[in-house]
Design an enzyme around this catalytic site. Sequence first.
Site, short mmCIF file in Angstrom:
data_model
loop_
_atom_site.label_atom_id
_atom_site.label_comp_id
_atom_site.label_asym_id
_atom_site.label_seq_id
_atom_site.Cartn_x
_atom_site.Cartn_y
_atom_site.Cartn_z
N PHE A 1 14.33 3.29 20.20
CA PHE A 1 13.92 4.24 19.16
C PHE A 1 14.18 5.69 19.57
O PHE A 1 13.36 6.57 19.35
CB PHE A 1 12.46 4.00 18.73
CG PHE A 1 12.37 2.82 17.79
CD1 PHE A 1 12.21 3.00 16.42
CD2 PHE A 1 12.52 1.53 18.26
CE1 PHE A 1 12.19 1.92 15.55
CE2 PHE A 1 12.50 0.44 17.40
CZ PHE A 1 12.33 0.63 16.03
N THR B 1 0.87 -1.19 0.00
CA THR B 1 0.00 0.00 0.00
C THR B 1 0.90 1.24 0.00
O THR B 1 0.96 1.97 0.98
CB THR B 1 -0.93 0.02 1.24
OG1 THR B 1 -0.11 -0.13 2.42
CG2 THR B 1 -1.96 -1.06 1.20
N LYS C 1 18.26 0.51 6.57
CA LYS C 1 18.76 -0.04 7.82
C LYS C 1 19.57 -1.30 7.48
O LYS C 1 19.42 -1.84 6.38
CB LYS C 1 17.62 -0.36 8.79
CG LYS C 1 16.67 -1.44 8.28
CD LYS C 1 15.48 -1.63 9.17
CE LYS C 1 15.74 -2.60 10.28
NZ LYS C 1 14.51 -3.01 10.98
N GLY D 1 20.48 11.03 14.59
CA GLY D 1 21.54 10.93 13.58
C GLY D 1 21.17 11.70 12.33
O GLY D 1 20.02 12.15 12.18
N LYS E 1 5.84 6.42 5.06
CA LYS E 1 4.54 6.18 4.39
C LYS E 1 3.39 6.24 5.39
O LYS E 1 2.36 6.86 5.12
CB LYS E 1 4.59 4.78 3.74
CG LYS E 1 3.26 4.26 3.25
CD LYS E 1 3.44 2.94 2.55
CE LYS E 1 3.47 1.75 3.48
NZ LYS E 1 2.17 1.23 3.88
N GLU F 1 0.49 -5.95 11.00
CA GLU F 1 1.79 -6.58 11.27
C GLU F 1 2.70 -5.58 12.00
O GLU F 1 2.60 -4.38 11.78
CB GLU F 1 2.43 -7.06 9.97
CG GLU F 1 2.56 -6.00 8.87
CD GLU F 1 3.81 -5.18 8.94
OE1 GLU F 1 4.72 -5.55 9.70
OE2 GLU F 1 3.88 -4.15 8.25
N CYS G 1 7.95 1.99 5.73
CA CYS G 1 6.87 2.03 6.73
C CYS G 1 6.72 3.39 7.41
O CYS G 1 5.66 4.01 7.31
CB CYS G 1 7.10 0.94 7.76
SG CYS G 1 7.32 -0.67 7.00
N GLY H 1 13.96 6.05 7.47
CA GLY H 1 13.50 5.83 6.10
C GLY H 1 12.75 4.52 6.07
O GLY H 1 12.17 4.10 7.07
#
Length: 456
Positions: free
Chosen positions: A262, A87, A335, A266, A277, A157, A274, A271
């Site tokens: 989290f 999506t 990542k 930096g 978006k 998910e 997920c 990016g």
Amino acid sequence: MKKIAIFGTGYVGLVTGACLASAGMKVVCVDIEERKIKMLEEGECPIIEKDLPERIKKGVKTGNLFFTTDAKTAIEECDVIFIAVGTPTKKDSEEADLSAVFAVAETINKHATKRKIVVQKSTVPVGTGSQIEEFFMGKAEGGHGIAFFHAVVSNPEFLKEGNAVKDFESPDRVVIGTSDEDAKKVMSRIYAPFMRTAVGTTDRMIFMSRPSAELTKVFANTMLAMRISAMNAITELAEKFDADAKEIRKGIGSDSRIGPDFLFPGGATFGGSCFPKDVRALIAVMEKAGIDAKLFREVMNVNREQRMRFVVKIFEQLDCSVSESKIAIWGLSFKPGTDDVREAASLDVVQSILDGGGKVALFDAHAKESFRVAFGERAGVEYCDDQYEAIKGADALVILTDAMEFRSLDFEKLHSLMNKVVICDGKNLHDPEEMANEGVQYVCMGRPVFTAKKST
Ligand code: UGA
């Protein structure tokens, strides 16, 4: 156990299918891409994801996991159908493009000959489950001429790329959004193998309404992105007062209400497919509903501005002009542990260097090919197979992921191979004072700057 069909063999569909099959369920993964299905049938894994090839092999070997492009048979044979298709953000707006989700709904409607449990796993805006349900109910004339009251369940998910198999098999929680009692029972059985250690009130299966489940998913990612942006937002002030973002992270992360995860700031900001978006999609849904999404817009603004502030820092470190420079880049994916370059910092950093007329030498253990495809063949770009090959004759080294191989440095090689030992660390991996002692001109975000001791 009922047979399960999974539509979409991307990160989510494939991990879900392979993990359910290796836990003993009969699963058929469906995709429209014949090349991908052929690859999977031959036992090849089309993506780089830890432990996934082994799970696929196990599923196939035990006769539990199948791959097909035959949607009709899969729908006829399976009682539970997962939708796990992409999506992406629409080209002309910030909304999520749901065309693939509705294409699967259309296919289910066409081929279903009895009621199904349709499990919506793709990340979608709140309200999509109801739209799918309305779509099925309004289709009395379609397919077999019967409107089936399929149960439409939201089951988002929470899989991190590079750790997706582990996240699936040892989940923090499994969110099930439905009011359908039969669907609740079936979903409980599907996830039971992964709930063995959960007991009583600490059960990790969370039942809720479908819209709550849809919002939980997008808001979880937005909340995580917000934490990263909050840390990034404090780095400029930290730099002005010689404070250290690493120390601040420890200081605030030790508060159990905040926690340490989290909170890594930096220049190589978040990016992937997920966070950007989903934050954008949440903003779009809020604005459509007439709600000002200013807090979440700032999450994205901080992310973009911090990346650009890092690019400026890189250019400031150079002894020559950008157009005369050769800059080595370590880390191209968004990542480590994946070849996924979607919305990766590397795309912006390399573009900025090329725009300034400079040259780049790129290294990434997994993502060189996917970067080449995403970025296109361009003059001034060299792809290297070894991280130290990339720094030969370089005027600066830019680190863009926290891959293990970038966490300790061979100073002898740095000094012998680089024009000048300048390191711009987009992931704050190294200690600025230690770097200075090793004769490295070192910059990162939100940490004090030390003057390089030895001559370089
Ligand atoms: C993310 C979520 O973490 C998963 O829970 C979710 O299921 C998934 O999105 C999804 O929606 O499918 P993912 O995008 O694979 O997973 O990767 P993360 O590990 O979350 O990292 C996202 C980005 O944030 C990376 O660019 C990473 O470098 C960056 N990051 C992460 C930071 O800049 N700082 C941090 O402290 C942590």
